[in-house]
Design an enzyme around this catalytic site. Sequence first.
Site, PDB file in Angstrom:
ATOM      1  N   CYS A  73       0.181  -6.114  -2.393  1.00  0.00           N
ATOM      2  CA  CYS A  73       0.344  -4.666  -2.448  1.00  0.00           C
ATOM      3  C   CYS A  73       1.454  -4.219  -3.388  1.00  0.00           C
ATOM      4  O   CYS A  73       1.634  -3.019  -3.615  1.00  0.00           O
ATOM      5  CB  CYS A  73       0.598  -4.117  -1.049  1.00  0.00           C
ATOM      6  SG  CYS A  73      -0.653  -4.621   0.143  1.00  0.00           S
TER       7      CYS A  73
ATOM      8  N   HIS B  99       6.591   2.989   0.705  1.00  0.00           N
ATOM      9  CA  HIS B  99       5.397   2.153   0.846  1.00  0.00           C
ATOM     10  C   HIS B  99       4.571   2.680   2.010  1.00  0.00           C
ATOM     11  O   HIS B  99       3.357   2.801   1.904  1.00  0.00           O
ATOM     12  CB  HIS B  99       5.798   0.696   1.056  1.00  0.00           C
ATOM     13  CG  HIS B  99       4.656  -0.254   1.043  1.00  0.00           C
ATOM     14  ND1 HIS B  99       3.748  -0.317  -0.001  1.00  0.00           N
ATOM     15  CD2 HIS B  99       4.245  -1.177   1.953  1.00  0.00           C
ATOM     16  CE1 HIS B  99       2.841  -1.246   0.264  1.00  0.00           C
ATOM     17  NE2 HIS B  99       3.113  -1.778   1.446  1.00  0.00           N
TER      18      HIS B  99
ATOM     19  N   GLU C 163      10.806  -0.501   6.736  1.00  0.00           N
ATOM     20  CA  GLU C 163      11.164   0.293   5.566  1.00  0.00           C
ATOM     21  C   GLU C 163      12.173   1.382   5.943  1.00  0.00           C
ATOM     22  O   GLU C 163      13.124   1.650   5.204  1.00  0.00           O
ATOM     23  CB  GLU C 163       9.927   0.913   4.924  1.00  0.00           C
ATOM     24  CG  GLU C 163      10.248   1.653   3.632  1.00  0.00           C
ATOM     25  CD  GLU C 163       9.032   2.089   2.843  1.00  0.00           C
ATOM     26  OE1 GLU C 163       9.182   2.408   1.650  1.00  0.00           O
ATOM     27  OE2 GLU C 163       7.923   2.109   3.414  1.00  0.00           O
TER      28      GLU C 163
ATOM     29  N   LYS D  75       0.331   7.618   0.985  1.00  0.00           N
ATOM     30  CA  LYS D  75      -0.778   6.879   1.596  1.00  0.00           C
ATOM     31  C   LYS D  75      -1.384   7.646   2.768  1.00  0.00           C
ATOM     32  O   LYS D  75      -2.501   7.351   3.193  1.00  0.00           O
ATOM     33  CB  LYS D  75      -0.316   5.501   2.057  1.00  0.00           C
ATOM     34  CG  LYS D  75      -0.033   4.504   0.937  1.00  0.00           C
ATOM     35  CD  LYS D  75       0.314   3.147   1.506  1.00  0.00           C
ATOM     36  CE  LYS D  75       0.610   2.126   0.403  1.00  0.00           C
ATOM     37  NZ  LYS D  75       1.889   2.392  -0.280  1.00  0.00           N
TER      38      LYS D  75
ATOM     39  N   HIS E 166      -4.377   3.146   1.669  1.00  0.00           N
ATOM     40  CA  HIS E 166      -3.625   2.082   1.007  1.00  0.00           C
ATOM     41  C   HIS E 166      -4.500   1.454  -0.075  1.00  0.00           C
ATOM     42  O   HIS E 166      -5.487   0.780   0.229  1.00  0.00           O
ATOM     43  CB  HIS E 166      -3.194   1.044   2.031  1.00  0.00           C
ATOM     44  CG  HIS E 166      -2.233   0.030   1.503  1.00  0.00           C
ATOM     45  ND1 HIS E 166      -1.865  -0.054   0.169  1.00  0.00           N
ATOM     46  CD2 HIS E 166      -1.545  -0.971   2.134  1.00  0.00           C
ATOM     47  CE1 HIS E 166      -1.020  -1.030   0.004  1.00  0.00           C
ATOM     48  NE2 HIS E 166      -0.806  -1.614   1.183  1.00  0.00           N
TER      49      HIS E 166
ATOM     50  N   PHE F 220       1.973  -8.607   1.255  1.00  0.00           N
ATOM     51  CA  PHE F 220       1.816  -9.873   1.956  1.00  0.00           C
ATOM     52  C   PHE F 220       2.537 -10.982   1.186  1.00  0.00           C
ATOM     53  O   PHE F 220       2.612 -10.965  -0.045  1.00  0.00           O
ATOM     54  CB  PHE F 220       0.342 -10.231   2.099  1.00  0.00           C
ATOM     55  CG  PHE F 220      -0.378  -9.470   3.193  1.00  0.00           C
ATOM     56  CD1 PHE F 220       0.275  -8.578   4.017  1.00  0.00           C
ATOM     57  CD2 PHE F 220      -1.738  -9.659   3.396  1.00  0.00           C
ATOM     58  CE1 PHE F 220      -0.385  -7.898   5.025  1.00  0.00           C
ATOM     59  CE2 PHE F 220      -2.422  -8.984   4.396  1.00  0.00           C
ATOM     60  CZ  PHE F 220      -1.743  -8.101   5.212  1.00  0.00           C
TER      61      PHE F 220
END
Length: 416
Positions: A165, A306, A317, A338, A343, A402
């Site tokens: 991502c 994010h 975050e 998002k 996403h 990830f």
Amino acid sequence: MSRKRVVVTGVSALTPLGGNVSDSWDNLLAGKSGIGPITLFDAAGFDSRIAGEVKGFDPEAYGIPAKQARRMDRFVQFSVAAGNMLVKDSGLVIDESNAARVSVILGVGLGGLHTIEVFHSRLVEAGPNKVSPFMIPMLISNMAPGQVAIATGAKGANMVLTSACASGTHAVGMGFTEIVMGRCDACITGGVEATVTPMGISGFTSLKALSTSHNDEPEKASRPFDKDRDGFVMGEGAGFLMLESLEHAQARGATIYAEIVGTGASDDAFHMTAPRDDAEGMIASMRRAIEDAGVSPDVVDHINAHGTSTHLNDLCETNAIKQVFGQRAYDIAVASTKSQTGHLLGAAGGVEAVFSVLALHTGIVPGTINYTTPDPECDLNYMANGPQKLDPQYVLSNSFGFGGTNGSLLFKKFTA
């Protein structure tokens, strides 16, 4: 010796909010959701039946001939469409006089998943001789920058970054670095992804990563930082920037949207999918971008988070922002776009970089929709009341993926 300054002279986007950057931005500021029922395949029987699709996409409308489009996976079609729009928006003429100094560096997370599924079925049903010779060049990730170069004539460095991502953010960071180092004068960069497919949806659902509780109300499914969040919503699209050295942009009289001043990256070295509880890697990524710019954390007015709408990511975050900015974290406008796009995986960082640049260019900071039940552990200013004219001077854009891979970009309002 001062280093080269790098500016943004063009933006383009294909998102669940619109088929171009103007529509995407307008719908973002209008608080609209781009998330709806999946139409790209029959999702009956899937636990998650919603996604952020690029609606009504027709490659020919973006200058891609039908025969050529049939030999491209959907993510490559998005790339060429976004590349063509970007070059037009930037006004950069690419010809033999400068082609070798124009690079294409893009981020892609998963690549041609749709093509893999189609030809795997053909292999199983009809045998190996029925697999197309175009299968491999349709699906490999580097066909995104490769086909953009063919379409635009750019002959500089051509590469793809794949870091989950964070792919789009890392690609923009590399494009910035290439120009700072003097290796090119301009760079087409950003991220692209198209993985709203049966395997894509089922794979992330099996990971318990996708929202499954809002299939009947898809516009409410993506809920970053909200107490009732239950997973992210898959999206698709592309977000590209034209980066140029300031001197190159000024020499041709280009319109300048913003300046990119810092990039940071790190890794948690912790877990395949989960972030560290102490958010060490996220903190390092943000700090490195700020330090790279040679400024104080106090200058940051807005963060495009994010903000995936997953419990651990949003919590980590939030805590990372508090660690980097201290008490001032509560004064920063933190938004997760998002909430409206879903996403976009490898494309997320590219699209969110575009939105960050437009926030600087227009002075308007977007909001976060669906933040209706505050989470006591996520207690920053997430712009739940919608967009505001805040005239930010510095915007930080975060992407975390990830494998613990983290990326941050710092943009600045342009002043000569």
